[in-house]
Design an enzyme around this catalytic site. Structure first.
Site, PDB file in Angstrom:
ATOM      1  N   GLU A 228      59.483 147.895  52.682  1.00 38.29           N
ATOM      2  CA  GLU A 228      60.764 148.336  53.240  1.00 38.29           C
ATOM      3  C   GLU A 228      60.979 149.847  53.166  1.00 38.29           C
ATOM      4  O   GLU A 228      61.562 150.432  54.077  1.00 38.29           O
ATOM      5  CB  GLU A 228      61.922 147.628  52.514  1.00 38.29           C
TER       6      GLU A 228
ATOM      7  N   SER B 128      82.612  89.137  30.521  1.00 33.68           N
ATOM      8  CA  SER B 128      82.605  88.838  29.085  1.00 33.68           C
ATOM      9  C   SER B 128      82.587  90.065  28.185  1.00 33.68           C
ATOM     10  O   SER B 128      82.747  89.940  26.972  1.00 33.68           O
ATOM     11  CB  SER B 128      81.400  87.960  28.748  1.00 33.68           C
TER      12      SER B 128
END
Length: 776
Positions: free
Chosen positions: A100, A473
């Site tokens: 860059e 249960s």
């Protein structure tokens, strides 16, 4: 005739060239003057302020963590991990500068050497590219548009000088490396490293570093997820430039060129699967901070433990998949037409696979060839695969010659495949059944693990906190606990025989049944609970009173409005959530105290300042007491028997701990399967069922559905928790071979229930299979 006409031809040509050159220079000078005037009078007075750059406040997403620092969620439009320049790896900085802005630390904001080269390229018929420095790129990402006009380039130049005057080179580079958009909603290299490669930027290889360094120029075109071929070309350009600048050696260069990259194609991944808990935390923070929650860099630390959460997630996924496969193959998810042209065929396969939602390790594939011995299929990430042997077991019916049309595996069928630990492929399917799991620290209520469903991407409804289901249960221990307060003991004898209750079934006679259709005659209360006997439980509830028991349930946090005031309470016909059930069982685990489940321990801002904090209570106080310590001790002994000899016997057998206690639960027609229990101070509850309630199968019970999840989790979680022994509290004595409150010794009225109804002789044939009630 002019003097010029009298000159020789070569002098005339030179004169014309000189005149043209003078005119060109004059024109350029005028243009420069005009540009300077325009810049001073128009551009500079209207330059945007750079406060947003010099006082950079990045949008940092909301992040959710476990108590021990594992990232489990991130929320915000911009995924960004701020990495200070001092912590940014030198190689990452070098790779970026190489491609860059190689002279970044030498120029003053504008690299006029690069600019001259770019202008020369333009004059020779090329494009004006490669001009922008890193400093020049910053304004277009903050304060000016990205329209390609010459005025924008002028503004970039002017602002670049201002930025260079206001910030140091390292500050500029830090700003750039944390702000730039790099595709896949990743902003900055810290976030990109995690999203593309699942690791921190400090852990990247040279090849991975170069791949990321190539993204700023064009994140869409060079994105390794969306465009892997173009991304590879760009990566090679970065590596070549790094080699030219001697940033890497020839050996490093060659190795990086040929290193295979494993790019994450599944989107953002986290350290642990805790999506349901992360979503709860997100909702809580959003309720307070609204949209700011997603930009302020807030961090939420939950009470979850990574090891516990991982164990819970794996246990639930594994056992739900096992249940689903026990009940057979449902067939392909879809069928597509495979064109003869290879390119068109590839496009059709890609489109079909893209439509299938991701489900961890259940990979969509398109069948290319199918026979009873071998299936060839195409996947998105692994390409063509072959499945044979045991891998075809689930889908064997679909490979039979006489398989029906909707089931049969043929070319174009869209299926799911999975890879086992030995890297062998098998055909699988996404389960339709749901499940939930939660574990708590019984002393504090802190949530240690939470899984709200099989797949958060498939369904975001949290079955652990939002689903109200019948507990079957698993409610019985609370009824038995109520009975202890009425003077009964585990040794109390209850008649286990046919019971007919006129008027209890909407005016008709109700006859509750035991799951196995077997009646044992007189049995102890302890045995009745261990075997999860329905009829003795109904008789017990009838003896202690419906109103009393209904009120008693609220001591554990159950909501009275969700429970019927009738004898079916004993069979679990009310409604609970998994989280509520865990809180209720915590009372038995912690000595009799009510605790509220909680999830968020600490919320901090981006700088680490504490915004809010929840601290666990130093000790449980009497204001939190729900039941008598004697009750806890006796019930604990009974629940341990359930886990040792009763319907939950696999728990103690597999975990090999004497302090394991709990209770199974199966609702009518096996629509819900439960196991709730604890060891020491860790309490956990597992549930399985369909969203639209339907039978899970005639041979499925809480012990086959939920208990395996619970055991697999506890096998891991209990590694950090020592075995606990409960001491006998004052006021409890041994009597008739079992525990009894001291004040009830000698009171014969509490020794039996309904034994006077016992038949003179056993029934001639076994009773019919039950049609309702809790099943075990």
């Amino acid at each position: 005739m002019s003097i010029t006409d009298k000159l020789p031809a070569f002098l005339r040509k030179r004169s014309l060239w000189l005149r043209s050159a003078i005119l060109a220079v004059a024109a350029l000078a005028l243009l420069a003057i005009a540009l300077a005037v325009y810049t001073v009078t128009v551009v500079m007075p209207n330059l945007p302020a750079i406060d947003v750059i010099t006082d950079y406040k990045p949008k940092v997403p909301l992040r959710i963590y476990t108590a021990d620092g594992a990232l489990i969620g991130e929320f915000g439009e911009e995924h960004r991990d701020l990495v200070p320049i001092a912590q940014m790896p030198p190689l990452m900085k070098k790779a970026l500068l190489a491609i860059e802005d190689a002279r970044f630390y030498e120029h003053g904001g504008v690299d006029w050497m690069r600019a001259a080269g770019a202008i020369k390229s333009k004059l020779l018929g090329g494009r004006l590219t490669g001009f922008s420095t890193i400093t020049m790129q910053i304004p277009r990402n903050f304060v000016i548009s990205r329209e390609k006009v010459w005025q924008r380039k002028l503004i970039e130049i002017l602002l670049a000088y201002r930025i260079e005057a206001a910030l140091s080179k390292d500050q500029i580079l830090e700003l750039y490396m944390n702000h730039m958009y790099l595709g896949q909603r990743a902003y900055g290299f810290g976030s990109a490293a995690r999203i593309y490669f699942g690791k921190s930027v400090q852990e990247l290889s040279i090849a991975e570093t170069a791949m990321l360094a190539g993204l700023p120029q064009n994140p869409a075109a060079h994105n390794p997820v969306a465009n892997p071929k173009r991304a590879k070309i760009r990566q090679q350009q970065v590596l070549k430039r790094m080699r030219e600048l001697d940033m890497i050696s020839e050996d490093q260069y060659q190795k990086a060129l040929h290193e295979p990259l494993r790019v994450n194609n599944r989107g953002q991944e986290f350290d642990s699967h805790a999506e349901y808990a992360a979503e709860l935390a997100r909702q809580a923070v959003y309720a307070q901070y609204k949209e700011e929650a997603y930009t302020r860099g807030i961090k939420v630390y939950t009470t979850l433990l990574k090891a516990d959460q991982d164990a819970a997630y794996e246990a639930l996924r594994r056992n739900v998949l096992a249940y689903d496969q026990r009940h057979g193959y449902r067939g392909p998810e879809a069928f597509i037409k495979l064109p003869a042209d290879q390119e068109e065929r590839d496009d059709a396969i890609d489109e079909a696979l893209a439509k299938r939602h991701a489900s961890d390790r259940l990979i969509p594939a398109v069948v290319l060839e199918a026979s009873p011995e071998r299936v060839k299929a195409e996947t998105a990430a692994d390409g063509p695969i072959e499945i044979s042997g045991e891998g075809l077991k689930l889908a064997a019916p679909a490979l039979a010659a006489n398989a029906r049309a909707g089931l049969k595996l043929v070319p174009g069928a869209v299926i799911r495949v999975a890879l086992d630990e030995k890297k062998r492929w098998s055909i699988t399917q996404v389960p339709q059944v749901q499940a939930a799991f939660i574990s708590l620290d019984a002393e504090t209520g802190a949530t240690r693990a939470m899984v709200g469903g099989y797949d958060f991407n498939q369904q975001k409804f949290n079955h652990a906190t939002q689903a109200w289901r019948q507990p079957g249960s698993s409610i019985k221990p609370f009824v038995y606990s109520a009975a202890l307060e009425k003077g009964f003991s585990p040794a109390t004898q209850i008649l286990d025989e046919v019971l007919e209750l006129p008027g209890e079934n909407a005016g008709a006679t109700w006859a509750p049944n035991n799951d196995d259709g077997v009646f044992d005659g007189p049995i102890s209360m302890r045995t009745a609970l261990a075997k999860s006997k329905n009829v003795p439980s109904v008789r017990l509830l009838r003896a202690i009173g419906i109103d009393y028991t209904h009120d008693y349930l609220t001591k554990f946090g159950f909501e009275s409005a969700r429970w019927p005031k009738n004898l079916t309470m004993a069979l679990g016909t009310g409604s609970v959530t998994v989280q509520q059930m865990a809180s209720a069982y915590a009372v038995f685990a912690n000595g009799g105290y009510r605790v509220q489940p909680w999830l968020i321990a600490r919320v901090v801002d981006a700088k680490g300042a504490v915004l809010s904090e929840t601290k666990p209570p130093a000790a449980l106080g009497e204001d939190q007491r729900a039941i008598d310590p004697r009750n806890v001790f006796v019930m604990d002994s009974m629940l341990k028997d359930v886990a040792r000899f009763g319907t939950g016997a696999q728990a103690a057998a597999q975990l090999k701990r004497p302090d394991v206690a709990g209770k199974t639960g199966t609702t009518s027609d096996a629509m819900d399967g439960w196991f709730a229990g604890y060891a020491n101070k860790l309490v956990a509850v597992a549930w399985m069922g369909y969203d639209e309630p339907k039978s899970l199968g005639g041979r499925e019970f809480g012990a086959t559905l939920a208990l395996p999840i619970w055991i697999d989790y506890m096998r891991v979680a209990l590694n950090r928790i020592p075995v606990a022994e409960k001491s006998v509290p004052e006021g409890v004595v041994q009597h008739d071979g079992d525990w009894l409150y001291e004040e009830y010794v000698g009171q014969t009225m509490f020794k039996s229930i309904d034994l006077d109804e016992a038949p003179a002789k056993p029934a001639a044939e076994p009773p019919p299979k039950p049609e309702g009630g809790a099943k075990e």
